[in-house]
Motif scaffolding. Structure first.
Motif, short mmCIF file in Angstrom:
data_model
loop_
_atom_site.label_atom_id
_atom_site.label_comp_id
_atom_site.label_asym_id
_atom_site.label_seq_id
_atom_site.Cartn_x
_atom_site.Cartn_y
_atom_site.Cartn_z
N THR A 163 0.82 -1.21 0.00
CA THR A 163 0.00 0.00 0.00
C THR A 163 0.85 1.26 0.00
O THR A 163 0.36 2.34 -0.33
N ASN A 203 -0.01 -1.97 8.55
CA ASN A 203 -0.62 -1.25 7.45
C ASN A 203 -1.78 -0.36 7.88
O ASN A 203 -2.14 0.59 7.18
N ASP A 206 -7.45 2.62 5.92
CA ASP A 206 -7.44 3.80 5.05
C ASP A 206 -7.53 5.08 5.87
O ASP A 206 -7.01 6.13 5.47
#
Length: 218
Positions: A163, A203, A206
């Motif tokens: 990502t 990670n 969003d």
């Protein structure tokens, strides 16, 4: 251009790291144990060096490390017996740190894991205990040296697509793509602002994740 030596050169993260470093002009030496892996490693643009870190002493490791600008430790026993886990993840890792000092190579990046702490909480009866104990010992040794060390603590590794974004000190297992771990290593290895830091990351989501460069500068 920097000369970087990567221990554990045939590992999944190292195979993703080497092309990143080579593409930006660095010279990479990937240390591997199995000569059958030479062609796969050299396909990344790295130079493969066959050497068994489990058996080499500090002086021999110093000869391998000498002349490089940075060391990356991404090797491990891979979940073998507790004895071999200690032999590789703790003892061999520590010897490479001592060897780096002897060789005058100050920069050292340790790939550890998210939960590497004194109170990691893994019981001795758990099959994961030897790894947790060995990694903590290696991390602590790095902190005790005069090396310009950075300890990276990624969360649970996945094969997800990268990502380019991470979150520091994630909650839970902090899952993270191996390719993003490789990108983090590439970013920190020449970054003096990360010297002396332990960087735990995943990670995220969003909503929480930010570009790797921004996260590391926080």
């Amino acid at each position: 251009m920097s000369r970087i030596i990567v221990f554990g050169g045939h590992g999944r993260i190292a195979l993703l790291l080497a092309p990143i470093l080579v593409a930006r002009g660095d010279e990479v030496t990937s240390v591997i144990r199995n000569p059958d892996h030479v062609s796969e490693v050299e396909a990344t643009g790295a130079h493969a060096l066959v050497a068994d870190v489990e058996t080499l002493d500090t002086d021999a490791l110093a000869e391998i490390i000498r002349g490089h600008d940075a060391v990356v430790w991404s090797a491990g026993a891979g979940g073998g017996s507790p004895e071999r886990t200690y032999a590789v993840d703790r003892d061999a890792a520590i010897r490479t740190m001592d060897a780096a000092e002897a060789a005058g190579v100050k920069r050292y990046v340790m790939v550890s894991w998210l939960g590497s702490k004194a109170d990691h909480g893994v019981p001795e009866s758990d099959g994961f205990f030897a790894y947790a104990d060995a990694k903590w010992a290696a991390d602590e040794h790095l902190r005790s040296t005069d090396l310009d060390g950075t300890i990276l603590g990624p969360g649970t590794l996945t094969f997800d697509e990268p990502t380019g974004r991470i979150v520091l000190d994630p909650e839970g297992k902090g899952e993270v793509a191996r390719a993003d771990v490789a990108a983090v290593i590439a970013e920190v290895v020449g970054n003096p602002s990360t010297f002396g830091r332990t960087i735990r990351f995943g990670n995220g989501t969003d909503d929480t994740a930010v570009p790797i460069v921004d996260a590391l500068s926080a």
